[in-house]
Scaffold this motif. Structure first.
Motif, PDB file in Angstrom:
ATOM      1  N   VAL A   1      61.669   8.789  68.113  1.00  0.00           N
ATOM      2  CA  VAL A   1      62.916   9.159  67.547  1.00  0.00           C
ATOM      3  C   VAL A   1      63.250   8.272  66.236  1.00  0.00           C
ATOM      4  O   VAL A   1      63.807   8.719  65.200  1.00  0.00           O
ATOM      5  CB  VAL A   1      64.014   9.061  68.485  1.00  0.00           C
ATOM      6  CG1 VAL A   1      65.518   9.155  67.964  1.00  0.00           C
ATOM      7  CG2 VAL A   1      63.836  10.203  69.691  1.00  0.00           C
ATOM      8  N   VAL A   2      63.037   7.014  66.310  1.00  0.00           N
ATOM      9  CA  VAL A   2      63.614   6.039  65.492  1.00  0.00           C
ATOM     10  C   VAL A   2      62.538   6.137  64.235  1.00  0.00           C
ATOM     11  O   VAL A   2      63.046   6.336  62.946  1.00  0.00           O
ATOM     12  CB  VAL A   2      63.249   4.665  65.928  1.00  0.00           C
ATOM     13  CG1 VAL A   2      63.477   3.682  64.804  1.00  0.00           C
ATOM     14  CG2 VAL A   2      64.263   4.275  67.081  1.00  0.00           C
ATOM     15  N   ILE A   3      61.495   6.497  64.356  1.00  0.00           N
ATOM     16  CA  ILE A   3      60.726   7.006  63.238  1.00  0.00           C
ATOM     17  C   ILE A   3      61.001   8.069  62.387  1.00  0.00           C
ATOM     18  O   ILE A   3      60.930   7.982  61.316  1.00  0.00           O
ATOM     19  CB  ILE A   3      59.037   6.939  63.654  1.00  0.00           C
ATOM     20  CG1 ILE A   3      58.464   5.514  64.173  1.00  0.00           C
ATOM     21  CG2 ILE A   3      58.301   7.675  62.799  1.00  0.00           C
ATOM     22  CD1 ILE A   3      57.165   5.811  64.866  1.00  0.00           C
ATOM     23  N   GLY A   4      61.202   9.163  63.307  1.00  0.00           N
ATOM     24  CA  GLY A   4      61.900  10.247  62.491  1.00  0.00           C
ATOM     25  C   GLY A   4      63.044  10.070  61.686  1.00  0.00           C
ATOM     26  O   GLY A   4      63.150  10.489  60.482  1.00  0.00           O
ATOM     27  N   ILE A   5      63.891   9.411  62.134  1.00  0.00           N
ATOM     28  CA  ILE A   5      65.432   9.207  61.459  1.00  0.00           C
ATOM     29  C   ILE A   5      64.803   8.291  60.302  1.00  0.00           C
ATOM     30  O   ILE A   5      65.514   8.705  59.226  1.00  0.00           O
ATOM     31  CB  ILE A   5      66.315   8.494  62.442  1.00  0.00           C
ATOM     32  CG1 ILE A   5      66.707   9.456  63.245  1.00  0.00           C
ATOM     33  CG2 ILE A   5      67.469   8.068  61.377  1.00  0.00           C
ATOM     34  CD1 ILE A   5      67.435   8.601  64.403  1.00  0.00           C
ATOM     35  N   ALA A   6      64.013   7.460  60.381  1.00  0.00           N
ATOM     36  CA  ALA A   6      63.738   6.413  58.996  1.00  0.00           C
ATOM     37  C   ALA A   6      63.176   7.297  58.196  1.00  0.00           C
ATOM     38  O   ALA A   6      63.397   7.183  56.919  1.00  0.00           O
ATOM     39  CB  ALA A   6      63.001   5.311  59.660  1.00  0.00           C
ATOM     40  N   ILE A   7      62.216   8.170  58.431  1.00  0.00           N
ATOM     41  CA  ILE A   7      61.388   8.848  57.559  1.00  0.00           C
ATOM     42  C   ILE A   7      62.553   9.707  57.072  1.00  0.00           C
ATOM     43  O   ILE A   7      62.424  10.082  55.734  1.00  0.00           O
ATOM     44  CB  ILE A   7      60.327   9.750  58.142  1.00  0.00           C
ATOM     45  CG1 ILE A   7      59.088   8.782  58.805  1.00  0.00           C
ATOM     46  CG2 ILE A   7      59.540  10.561  57.151  1.00  0.00           C
ATOM     47  CD1 ILE A   7      57.851   9.198  59.203  1.00  0.00           C
TER      48      ILE A   7
ATOM     49  N   GLY B   1      67.719  18.089  48.423  1.00  0.00           N
ATOM     50  CA  GLY B   1      66.914  17.647  49.505  1.00  0.00           C
ATOM     51  C   GLY B   1      67.302  17.577  50.739  1.00  0.00           C
ATOM     52  O   GLY B   1      66.691  17.523  51.865  1.00  0.00           O
ATOM     53  N   GLY B   2      68.658  17.012  51.012  1.00  0.00           N
ATOM     54  CA  GLY B   2      69.089  17.113  52.226  1.00  0.00           C
ATOM     55  C   GLY B   2      69.202  18.304  52.876  1.00  0.00           C
ATOM     56  O   GLY B   2      68.848  18.528  54.159  1.00  0.00           O
ATOM     57  N   MET B   3      69.509  19.514  52.361  1.00  0.00           N
ATOM     58  CA  MET B   3      69.645  20.867  52.902  1.00  0.00           C
ATOM     59  C   MET B   3      68.139  21.131  53.167  1.00  0.00           C
ATOM     60  O   MET B   3      67.786  21.510  54.379  1.00  0.00           O
ATOM     61  CB  MET B   3      70.108  21.797  51.798  1.00  0.00           C
ATOM     62  CG  MET B   3      70.146  23.117  52.511  1.00  0.00           C
ATOM     63  SD  MET B   3      70.606  24.310  51.509  1.00  0.00           S
ATOM     64  CE  MET B   3      70.156  25.993  52.217  1.00  0.00           C
ATOM     65  N   SER B   4      67.226  21.029  52.117  1.00  0.00           N
ATOM     66  CA  SER B   4      66.012  21.657  52.460  1.00  0.00           C
ATOM     67  C   SER B   4      65.153  20.906  53.304  1.00  0.00           C
ATOM     68  O   SER B   4      64.264  21.463  54.199  1.00  0.00           O
ATOM     69  CB  SER B   4      65.165  21.566  51.070  1.00  0.00           C
ATOM     70  OG  SER B   4      65.023  20.352  50.523  1.00  0.00           O
ATOM     71  N   GLN B   5      65.375  19.559  53.713  1.00  0.00           N
ATOM     72  CA  GLN B   5      64.538  18.522  54.516  1.00  0.00           C
ATOM     73  C   GLN B   5      65.276  18.914  56.022  1.00  0.00           C
ATOM     74  O   GLN B   5      64.579  18.806  57.017  1.00  0.00           O
ATOM     75  CB  GLN B   5      64.455  17.390  54.099  1.00  0.00           C
ATOM     76  CG  GLN B   5      63.704  17.442  52.668  1.00  0.00           C
ATOM     77  CD  GLN B   5      63.151  16.042  52.311  1.00  0.00           C
ATOM     78  OE1 GLN B   5      62.375  15.317  53.178  1.00  0.00           O
ATOM     79  NE2 GLN B   5      63.394  15.605  51.133  1.00  0.00           N
ATOM     80  N   ALA B   6      66.612  19.166  55.780  1.00  0.00           N
ATOM     81  CA  ALA B   6      67.264  19.398  57.327  1.00  0.00           C
ATOM     82  C   ALA B   6      66.646  20.804  57.850  1.00  0.00           C
ATOM     83  O   ALA B   6      65.759  21.068  58.887  1.00  0.00           O
ATOM     84  CB  ALA B   6      68.680  19.410  57.020  1.00  0.00           C
ATOM     85  N   VAL B   7      66.639  21.909  57.022  1.00  0.00           N
ATOM     86  CA  VAL B   7      66.118  23.121  57.668  1.00  0.00           C
ATOM     87  C   VAL B   7      64.663  22.937  57.831  1.00  0.00           C
ATOM     88  O   VAL B   7      64.112  23.511  58.627  1.00  0.00           O
ATOM     89  CB  VAL B   7      66.637  24.105  56.565  1.00  0.00           C
ATOM     90  CG1 VAL B   7      65.884  25.347  56.856  1.00  0.00           C
ATOM     91  CG2 VAL B   7      67.935  24.514  56.285  1.00  0.00           C
TER      92      VAL B   7
ATOM     93  N   GLY C   1      68.322  14.001  60.811  1.00  0.00           N
ATOM     94  CA  GLY C   1      68.640  12.938  60.051  1.00  0.00           C
ATOM     95  C   GLY C   1      68.950  13.336  58.702  1.00  0.00           C
ATOM     96  O   GLY C   1      69.812  12.521  57.971  1.00  0.00           O
ATOM     97  N   ALA C   2      68.404  14.019  58.139  1.00  0.00           N
ATOM     98  CA  ALA C   2      68.382  14.465  56.670  1.00  0.00           C
ATOM     99  C   ALA C   2      70.070  14.682  56.312  1.00  0.00           C
ATOM    100  O   ALA C   2      70.140  14.031  55.079  1.00  0.00           O
ATOM    101  CB  ALA C   2      67.584  15.762  56.277  1.00  0.00           C
ATOM    102  N   PRO C   3      70.693  15.528  56.880  1.00  0.00           N
ATOM    103  CA  PRO C   3      71.973  15.789  56.119  1.00  0.00           C
ATOM    104  C   PRO C   3      72.906  14.474  56.250  1.00  0.00           C
ATOM    105  O   PRO C   3      73.943  14.535  55.182  1.00  0.00           O
ATOM    106  CB  PRO C   3      72.725  16.708  57.278  1.00  0.00           C
ATOM    107  CG  PRO C   3      71.459  17.430  57.898  1.00  0.00           C
ATOM    108  CD  PRO C   3      70.567  16.237  57.931  1.00  0.00           C
ATOM    109  N   LEU C   4      72.414  13.452  57.068  1.00  0.00           N
ATOM    110  CA  LEU C   4      73.358  12.061  57.123  1.00  0.00           C
ATOM    111  C   LEU C   4      73.027  11.213  55.705  1.00  0.00           C
ATOM    112  O   LEU C   4      74.015  10.424  55.401  1.00  0.00           O
ATOM    113  CB  LEU C   4      73.224  11.549  58.288  1.00  0.00           C
ATOM    114  CG  LEU C   4      73.410  12.208  59.565  1.00  0.00           C
ATOM    115  CD1 LEU C   4      73.106  11.327  60.854  1.00  0.00           C
ATOM    116  CD2 LEU C   4      74.799  12.571  59.457  1.00  0.00           C
ATOM    117  N   THR C   5      71.707  11.438  55.100  1.00  0.00           N
ATOM    118  CA  THR C   5      71.420  10.432  54.323  1.00  0.00           C
ATOM    119  C   THR C   5      72.398  10.410  52.830  1.00  0.00           C
ATOM    120  O   THR C   5      72.601   9.371  52.237  1.00  0.00           O
ATOM    121  CB  THR C   5      69.944  10.863  53.814  1.00  0.00           C
ATOM    122  OG1 THR C   5      69.104  10.735  54.895  1.00  0.00           O
ATOM    123  CG2 THR C   5      69.596   9.670  52.778  1.00  0.00           C
TER     124      THR C   5
END
Length: 409
Positions: free
Chosen positions: A120-126, A353-359, A76-80
């Protein structure tokens, strides 16, 4: 794409705020939102054995309860960043907190499908919160970004500590059911959403001014940048170690003969010690031009705590919990501090943040389920813990690179 020597951050905009968006209310909202960002994950660990028995899950399937949220944090991180550009960070944070509360309730419905769907929902929200918060902090507190990173990373761990400490007592309050204990954390999400409302209810004029304010240029070619990958690797490997022990530390202690209640207290204490590391390390990092030694120190402390857990899992449990708490809290705080220290704008911090947290979280997702599978295969915890020592060495190498005095542009 370029990497340049770091320079002090300079605020480029000054905004007049309404009373609803007073900095004190903003800080209060950030703290309450951050309290939710680990609580729903830490709350499940002391209850994992009960959940496993309820649904007849194997050790590997039980590990997925922790792994699935972490995996979807990465996905979910890259979408934020797209969401924040379209709707604004304030609305996105509010939506994520409400979604988190809904995921917590979904997770306690009486079937295994709902259990994993809620994860799944919790993971996307976080994931959305993980990526939104560094950019928001960079934008709102440009001269104190590292210090404020310490504040919200500390709040995250306070939430985790509270959740770990009271999960078993809450189970007794709700008549011995783990469902009531886990579901109660949706109330914390609701409180955070209410506290965040003042940020959403700014006047249209102020929101327009914020949108018009320069947010900095995007980092070109970030996925080809070695420094960005080093920051991502440090975050990912450190998170793998954290989430593996979040999932299995109480179980490891119980399997070696410790009472379940005491194991929960050791786990809660470790989370409490993390608070000190998460608060102090970003403050120290912000005063340094290079953070190489700090990153290696955190990796070394992680390795030390794992060694104690290997050699004396019960008699050394409290010492191991102390060392691991300092290391894990400090590693988290430092990884988040890298997002603001290695960038020069809110846009850059959100992008990194989007990259590092996606990876990072895709790497971290392998930890809980991998450790559970290895335990099921070998019948012991020696091999999973030995692999965590290898991970600590890799974190030291990544942190040595991420700690250079450079800025992504």
């Amino acid at each position: 794409m370029s990497v340049t020597q770091a320079q002090p951050a300079v605020a480029t905009t000054v905004r007049t705020r309404t009373k609803l968006a007073h900095p004190a209310l903003l800080l209060f909202g950030i703290v309450l939102v951050a309290l939710n960002m680990r609580a729903s994950l830490a709350a499940i660990s002391p209850l994992l054995g009960e959940i496993q028995r309820t649904f007849g899950l194997s050790a590997t399937a039980s590990g997925l309860i922790t792994t699935v949220p972490v995996l979807f944090q990465g996905l979910g991180a890259p979408l934020t960043p797209r969401l924040t550009r379209r709707f604004g960070a304030e609305k996105v944070v509010l939506g994520a907190v409400l979604t988190l509360g809904a995921g917590i309730l979904l997770r306690v419905l009486p079937n295994s499908f709902a259990l994993y769907a809620g994860c799944v929902v919790i993971g996307i929200a976080i994931a959305v919160l993980n990526v939104s918060m560094p950019g928001l902090v960079k934008r709102e507190f440009p001269g104190r970004a590292a210090a404020m990173t310490g504040v919200y990373s500390t709040s995250m761990l306070i939430g985790a500590t509270l959740a770990a400490a009271v999960s078993v007592p809450l189970e007794k309050v709700f008549g011995g059911g783990w469902e009531g204990s886990l579901g109660a954390w949706s109330l914390l999400a609701l409180v955070a959403a209410l506290a965040w409302l003042p940020q959403v209810l700014r006047s249209r004029q102020e929101r327009a001014a914020v949108a018009a304010a320069p947010a900095g240029r995007p980092i070109e070619g970030i996925w080809r940048n070695g420094l960005a990958w080093q920051v991502s690797a440090f975050m990912g490997i450190s998170s793998l170690m954290v989430y593996t022990l979040i999932a299995w530390l109480p179980t490891i202690l119980v399997d070696h003969g410790m009472a379940r209640g005491e194991a929960g207290l050791v786990f809660a204490f470790s989370n409490l010690v993390q608070v000190a590391g998460a608060f102090l390390v970003p403050l120290i990092a912000g005063r340094m031009t290079r953070q190489r030694g700090l990153a290696v120190s955190m990796a070394a402390l992680n390795a030390t705590g794992v060694v104690i857990l290997l050699l004396a899992p019960v008699s050394g449990a409290w010492v191991s919990a102390t060392v691991l708490g300092l290391a894990q809290g400090g590693s988290l705080g430092l990884a988040l501090a890298f997002l603001v220290l290695r960038t020069d704008s809110a846009l850059g911090a959100a992008q990194l943040g989007g990259m590092s947290q996606a990876v990072g979280y895709l790497v971290a997702a392998a930890g809980p389920v991998g450790a559970g599978a290895l335990h099921q295969l070998t019948g012991g915890w020696e091999l999973p813990l030995a692999l965590l020592l290898v991970m600590a060495a890799m974190a030291a190498a990544a942190g040595w690179g991420a700690g250079r005095n450079r800025v992504l542009r």
